[in-house]
Design a protein around this motif. Structure first.
Motif, mmCIF file in Angstrom:
data_model
loop_
_atom_site.group_PDB
_atom_site.id
_atom_site.type_symbol
_atom_site.label_atom_id
_atom_site.label_comp_id
_atom_site.label_asym_id
_atom_site.label_seq_id
_atom_site.Cartn_x
_atom_site.Cartn_y
_atom_site.Cartn_z
ATOM 1 N N GLN A 197 0.837 -1.210 0.000
ATOM 2 C CA GLN A 197 0.000 0.000 0.000
ATOM 3 C C GLN A 197 0.865 1.251 0.000
ATOM 4 N N MET A 198 1.968 1.218 0.778
ATOM 5 C CA MET A 198 2.895 2.360 0.760
ATOM 6 C C MET A 198 3.426 2.569 -0.653
ATOM 7 N N ALA A 199 3.786 1.455 -1.312
ATOM 8 C CA ALA A 199 4.318 1.537 -2.673
ATOM 9 C C ALA A 199 3.268 2.130 -3.617
ATOM 10 N N LYS A 200 2.026 1.703 -3.442
ATOM 11 C CA LYS A 200 0.945 2.227 -4.297
ATOM 12 C C LYS A 200 0.723 3.729 -4.052
ATOM 13 N N ASN A 201 1.003 4.156 -2.798
ATOM 14 C CA ASN A 201 0.852 5.577 -2.463
ATOM 15 C C ASN A 201 2.077 6.397 -2.874
ATOM 16 N N GLY A 202 2.995 5.773 -3.623
ATOM 17 C CA GLY A 202 4.185 6.496 -4.083
ATOM 18 C C GLY A 202 5.322 6.495 -3.088
ATOM 19 N N ARG A 203 5.254 5.656 -2.021
ATOM 20 C CA ARG A 203 6.314 5.614 -1.009
ATOM 21 C C ARG A 203 7.056 4.283 -1.036
ATOM 22 N N ALA A 204 7.238 3.737 -2.238
ATOM 23 C CA ALA A 204 7.937 2.452 -2.362
ATOM 24 C C ALA A 204 9.362 2.540 -1.818
ATOM 25 N N GLY A 205 10.048 3.647 -2.157
ATOM 26 C CA GLY A 205 11.430 3.838 -1.693
ATOM 27 C C GLY A 205 11.492 3.859 -0.177
ATOM 28 N N ALA A 206 10.533 4.576 0.440
ATOM 29 C CA ALA A 206 10.522 4.651 1.907
ATOM 30 C C ALA A 206 10.251 3.278 2.516
ATOM 31 N N ALA A 207 9.311 2.535 1.925
ATOM 32 C CA ALA A 207 8.987 1.204 2.455
ATOM 33 C C ALA A 207 10.215 0.291 2.380
ATOM 34 N N LEU A 208 10.932 0.367 1.267
ATOM 35 C CA LEU A 208 12.129 -0.471 1.118
ATOM 36 C C LEU A 208 13.227 -0.026 2.083
ATOM 37 N N ALA A 209 13.329 1.290 2.303
ATOM 38 C CA ALA A 209 14.350 1.792 3.245
ATOM 39 C C ALA A 209 14.017 1.348 4.667
ATOM 40 N N ILE A 210 12.736 1.453 5.040
ATOM 41 C CA ILE A 210 12.325 1.007 6.387
ATOM 42 C C ILE A 210 12.637 -0.483 6.538
ATOM 43 N N SER A 211 12.334 -1.227 5.475
ATOM 44 C CA SER A 211 12.604 -2.661 5.500
ATOM 45 C C SER A 211 14.097 -2.932 5.685
ATOM 46 N N ALA A 212 14.938 -2.195 4.951
ATOM 47 C CA ALA A 212 16.392 -2.423 5.026
ATOM 48 C C ALA A 212 16.941 -2.027 6.392
ATOM 49 N N ILE A 213 16.531 -0.855 6.872
ATOM 50 C CA ILE A 213 17.056 -0.379 8.158
ATOM 51 C C ILE A 213 16.517 -1.251 9.296
ATOM 52 N N GLY A 214 15.222 -1.541 9.226
ATOM 53 C CA GLY A 214 14.615 -2.402 10.244
ATOM 54 C C GLY A 214 15.280 -3.769 10.283
ATOM 55 N N SER A 215 15.555 -4.300 9.105
ATOM 56 C CA SER A 215 16.213 -5.615 9.032
ATOM 57 C C SER A 215 17.606 -5.547 9.638
ATOM 58 N N PHE A 216 18.311 -4.458 9.363
ATOM 59 C CA PHE A 216 19.674 -4.324 9.886
ATOM 60 C C PHE A 216 19.656 -4.230 11.415
ATOM 61 N N ILE A 217 18.799 -3.344 11.939
ATOM 62 C CA ILE A 217 18.758 -3.165 13.403
ATOM 63 C C ILE A 217 18.306 -4.464 14.074
ATOM 64 N N ALA A 218 17.223 -5.032 13.579
ATOM 65 C CA ALA A 218 16.689 -6.248 14.211
ATOM 66 C C ALA A 218 17.658 -7.408 14.059
#
Lengths: 154, 497
Positions: free
Chosen positions: B99-120
């Protein structure tokens, strides 16, 4: 529901065949109170119990009139035919793996599948079907994994 | 202090140029294959195992670990951009990520995923580092009876949480155990269920089963979708892959909470990343001031489950490394890879090969960092993989599977066994029989039977040995609870009618 009935019958058949196979294992019980039969025997009985549990689940779903109980199995004839063809084509590929060699057999196999699943794109299909086996053959040779040379074994 | 010494020694192994290279290759390849729609970590590891055949075990396992969490990360990309999770644990990411990607925030969703994955991932590895030694001390108290009951618990836990039907999961588990009995019995030397086929005397190769059940079966499912002309819509990734300060503020706490949930759930057998990500999602939704935004592109709905999913990877390594017991399908494949290199994970591994085990753990810190560095700038490159036509990709996966199957022993009969498992795996998916219990049972089957028979020999065939120690009793109770869990959950879930 029909799928579950088929699973039930298949499970019972597998369990019975397996239990029969267990009785055919020669037993030497020296130093081992159970021998090689006991554990498989338990598994066979366990599978029969699991089949019984499945029958109970089917009965429960039917009693609840669950919508899942009425769902037909999702096998379309066209899908079965295509996938059956893929299995046969793959079997033929495996048979030719050594006689023709990895590169040749893989090129033919890939080209056949791509011609069906990626039709009319001849240039990328031919390029991939030829280049992929060549590149992987040399890559795996570097990694000390030897693949059959077949007709190119000179 | 002892742990610190081990960590430092581990880094001397993990930081060797060759091992750094293999960590990088593993993370890179894991991400590349994991990005491909429908291909999860288990299939990725199975497909890439042949690349490590000629390698030294430590380097090979370091690469395998890189592949494992690289594939987990790659799965998130497909979940966010095409709403097709590579595996079940990324399903929750797709709810809000897509849904974020559909709202034009695909880059942000992928960044959250990458950073979240790194921290976790990093927090998870820190927890793994801290818990590893105490758990190995406990594991040293395990005898055959304790090991048998522990494996039984792992199987019941996986079976009770896999799929909708406990009976089908039990059938899958038992079939795995049955396949594991094929071959020469180690204690009596008798042949069992070999049907006179010489190639079956050593049993059914684990890699054959995994390649068939995961990779080939996946290709069949993808081909079915191609026949039905089902094509996922790919959201175009535009602009930078980064997040705003507001999005970062919204993400921090869910990432930290998700890390804790993911690690704890990951340690428990059976639960795995799927349950961890669902729990994290539900938790975040309850804590949110705007729960109505969940399912419509909530940042917390991506950050929490993604963190949980990745912390679970480190958590799942705890029972695998310290007890030698995998908690699910992916770690079962990892155990298969360990065994293939002649290494049996467990407490003795920490004593006999501290260089390997601590080198492996430390490589995970490096791997997580590499994944972050790789994924933020290279995500546009990885996303291009989604545009490879399935009609080209799937045949290539079949060819790679053939290499993996043939390279095992140079035997074409094993290719056919792999194909049979592929057909079986496909049929299992069609009729909703979970594959993970079968794989887990197949890996543990041999060890389980050995432990069972050793325990029975010690007790002179008295089964009371399985409830003779506090560890055994606790594990038996946990097994009973996990068997009853689906029925309890069914009672607690309100009926739709």
């Amino acid at each position: 529901m029909l799928a579950n009935r088929v699973i039930f019958v298949c499970t019972v058949v597998v369990a019975m065949v397996y239990l029969y196979g267990t009785t055919q294992i020669p037993s030497l019980d020296i130093g081992d109170p159970l021998g090689p039969k006991a554990f498989p025997m338990l598994l066979g009985i366990g599978l029969l119990i699991a089949a019984g549990m499945l029958a109970l689940e089917m009965w429960r779903d039917k009693a609840k009139n669950s919508p899942e109980a009425d769902q037909p199995p999702a096998f379309e004839p066209r899908v079965i035919m295509v996938l059956g063809g893929v299995v046969v084509w793959t079997g033929a590929y495996y048979l030719m793996f050594i006689p023709l060699g990895y590169v040749c057999a893989t090129a033919i196999y890939l080209f056949g599948l791509m011609a069906f699943f990626h039709p009319r794109k001849w240039v990328p299909n031919v390029a991939t079907a030829v280049l992929f086996p060549l590149v992987t053959f040399f890559l795996f040779a570097k990694l000390e994994v030897s693949l059959p040379k077949g007709i190119f074994s000179f | 202090m002892e742990t610190l010494t081990h960590i430092l020694n581990g880094f001397t192994v993990a930081l060797q140029p060759i091992n750094l290279w293999y960590t990088f290759v593993g993370c890179f390849l894991g991400t590349v294959i994991g990005v491909l729609p429908g291909i999860g970590p288990s299939a990725t590891i199975a497909l890439l195992i042949p690349m490590t055949y000629g390698m030294e075990p430590t380097s090979a396992l370091i690469m395998m670990c890189g592949i494992f969490y690289g594939a987990r990360y790659g799965g998130s990309t497909t979940a966010i951009l095409i709403n097709t999770p590579g595996e079940a644990s990324s399903v929750m990411t797709s709810l809000d990520g897509y849904q974020m990607a559909k709202n034009g925030r695909a880059g942000a969703a992928l960044a959250i995923s990458a950073i979240g994955s790194f921290i976790a991932g990093t927090l998870g590895v820190i927890a793994l580092t801290l818990f590893a030694l105490p758990l190995t001390s406990l594991a040293l108290k395990f005898g055959p009876a304790e090991y048998f009951v522990l494996m039984f618990f792992a199987m019941t836990a996986v079976s009770s949480l896999a799929g909708k039907s406990p009976a089908k999961a039990m059938i899958s588990s038992l079939l795995g155990l049955m396949i594991a009995t094929i071959g020469i019995d180690m204690q009596s030397g008798q042949q069992r269920f070999t049907m006179g086929i010489m190639e079956l005397q050593d049993g059914v190769g684990f890699i054959i089963a995994v390649v068939g059940l995961f990779a080939i079966a996946e290709v069949f499912s993808a081909m079915e979708e191609m026949v039905k002309r089902i094509r996922p819509e790919i959201i175009r990734l535009k602009g930078s892959v980064w997040l705003t300060m507001d999005e970062w503020k919204l993400s921090v706490k869910p990432i930290l909470r998700g890390s804790v949930v993911g690690f704890v759930v990951g340690v428990l057998p059976g639960a795995g990343g799927t349950i961890a990500s669902i729990m994290s999602y539900v938790w975040e939704k309850r804590l949110s001031k705007h729960p109505e935004m969940f399912g419509k592109g909530a940042v917390e709905g991506v950050a929490g489950p993604e963190a949980a999913n990745n912390a679970d990877t480190a958590g799942a390594m705890v029972p695998l490394l310290t007890l030698g017991i995998p908690g699910g399908g992916s770690t079962a494949v990892m155990l298969g890879a360990f065994i293939m290199y002649g290494i049996q994970p467990g407490p003795m591994l920490f004593q006999n090969r501290p260089d390997l085990v601590w080198g492996l753990i430390d490589s995970m810190y490096i791997g997580n960092l590499m994944l972050l560095i790789l994924n933020i700038p290279l995500i546009h490159l990885f996303v291009r993989l989604l545009y490879i036509p399935g009609g080209i990709l799937m045949p290539l996966i079949m060819a790679i599977s053939a290499i993996g199957l043939f390279a095992l022993n140079g035997n074409t009969l094993e290719l056919f066994f792999g194909l049979m498992f592929g057909v079986l795996g496909y049929l299992f998916r069609k009729v909703d029989i979970p594959v993970a219990p079968l794989v887990l049972s197949l890996v543990l089957g041999g060890m389980m039977e050995q432990s069972f028979r050793q325990a029975m020999t010690i007790s002179n065939a008295n089964p009371i040995i399985f409830v003779s120690s506090p560890i055994c009793i606790a594990l038996v109770i946990m097994s009973i609870v996990s068997i009853c869990l689906p029925f309890i959950l069914a009672r607690l879930t309100p009926s739709k009618t």
